[in-house]
Design a protein around this motif. Sequence first.
Motif, PDB file in Angstrom:
ATOM      1  N   UNK A   1      48.380  46.844  37.837  1.00 54.18           N
ATOM      2  CA  UNK A   1      48.842  48.131  38.357  1.00 54.18           C
ATOM      3  C   UNK A   1      50.346  48.053  38.573  1.00 54.18           C
ATOM      4  N   UNK A   2      51.081  48.990  37.962  1.00 60.33           N
ATOM      5  CA  UNK A   2      52.533  49.064  38.145  1.00 60.33           C
ATOM      6  C   UNK A   2      52.846  50.249  39.050  1.00 60.33           C
TER       7      UNK A   2
ATOM      8  N   UNK B   1      43.191  52.590  43.326  1.00 61.71           N
ATOM      9  CA  UNK B   1      43.860  51.896  42.231  1.00 61.71           C
ATOM     10  C   UNK B   1      44.234  50.476  42.630  1.00 61.71           C
ATOM     11  N   UNK B   2      44.702  50.295  43.856  1.00 59.76           N
ATOM     12  CA  UNK B   2      45.069  48.952  44.329  1.00 59.76           C
ATOM     13  C   UNK B   2      43.836  48.062  44.408  1.00 59.76           C
TER      14      UNK B   2
ATOM     15  N   UNK C   1      46.280  42.339  39.547  1.00 59.13           N
ATOM     16  CA  UNK C   1      47.666  42.011  39.885  1.00 59.13           C
ATOM     17  C   UNK C   1      48.415  43.326  40.050  1.00 59.13           C
ATOM     18  N   UNK C   2      49.328  43.385  41.015  1.00 56.28           N
ATOM     19  CA  UNK C   2      50.116  44.595  41.251  1.00 56.28           C
ATOM     20  C   UNK C   2      51.600  44.269  41.104  1.00 56.28           C
ATOM     21  N   UNK C   3      52.281  45.075  40.306  1.00 54.66           N
ATOM     22  CA  UNK C   3      53.735  44.979  40.181  1.00 54.66           C
ATOM     23  C   UNK C   3      54.344  46.146  40.952  1.00 54.66           C
TER      24      UNK C   3
ATOM     25  N   UNK D   1      50.847  44.172  52.350  1.00 55.88           N
ATOM     26  CA  UNK D   1      50.115  44.228  53.612  1.00 55.88           C
ATOM     27  C   UNK D   1      48.834  45.029  53.541  1.00 55.88           C
ATOM     28  N   UNK D   2      48.624  45.721  52.419  1.00 57.89           N
ATOM     29  CA  UNK D   2      47.442  46.575  52.266  1.00 57.89           C
ATOM     30  C   UNK D   2      46.373  45.988  51.344  1.00 57.89           C
ATOM     31  N   UNK D   3      46.684  44.881  50.654  1.00 59.88           N
ATOM     32  CA  UNK D   3      45.756  44.369  49.643  1.00 59.88           C
ATOM     33  C   UNK D   3      45.764  42.850  49.612  1.00 59.88           C
ATOM     34  N   UNK D   4      44.695  42.280  49.053  1.00 62.56           N
ATOM     35  CA  UNK D   4      44.630  40.824  48.890  1.00 62.56           C
ATOM     36  C   UNK D   4      45.024  40.401  47.473  1.00 62.56           C
TER      37      UNK D   4
END
Length: 254
Positions: free
Chosen positions: A122-123, A168-169, A174-176, A191-194
Amino acid sequence: MKKKDIKDILHNVKEGDLEVDQALDNLRDLPFEDLGYAKVDHHRGLRNGYPEVIYCEDKTTDEIKGIVEKMMERNQNILATRADEEVYEALKELTDDLEYYERARIVVIQKEEIELSESKILVMTGGTSDLEVAEEAAITAEVMGNTVERAYDVGVAGIHRLLAQKDKMAEANVIITVAGMEGALASVVSGLTDKPIVAVPTSVGYGANFDGLAALLAMLNSCASGLGVVNIDNGFGAAYLADSIINQIEAARE
């Protein structure tokens, strides 16, 4: 050249479908091919999992064309970053199998089908002004074979926009996060996701932003965990790191 290519050559020699001299000819330019002005690293796909990527800034169009011609002989997909319209027009003289992503400043020459990963990147961006860097990350990740989702203009100035991206998160592996100004997006998302976060500071911002230095230092000093930071405006580097993580996840699935 990828590991699969080497295996195919060795298998064909073993089965008698390829002469030893022909195999040697196929491998003659490993690990690199010296063009005088550049040493094309044909070995990189074996070492790192993806062929050499061409960084176009400060190269002449003739130099870029020369590198591309040598890489095209390998019949592989080619990714050229920080490419302008002039580079695109020059490369059109070599092949029709290319696409120019103007916002991302990327030229892609596709010779092989791209199989997308089951895992997802996720970008996210703080603002619309960050899209150039974000698209560099997103397009790079897609060309490397990743499934990519986008969530743009979800910065902390309107926190409700970010909170609306929870699904979506949760689905991403992986999040960019791409943000300028004070670079707070990375800390808040982390702070909102692992999920592992790759943070990209951008040079977007007013005077005291110092061309992205303020965002870079804020991300490096984040109190949130699970956060890695790449250099200012380095969407490509963020995508490459995210791809490395995804590759490990995909390998564990097998």
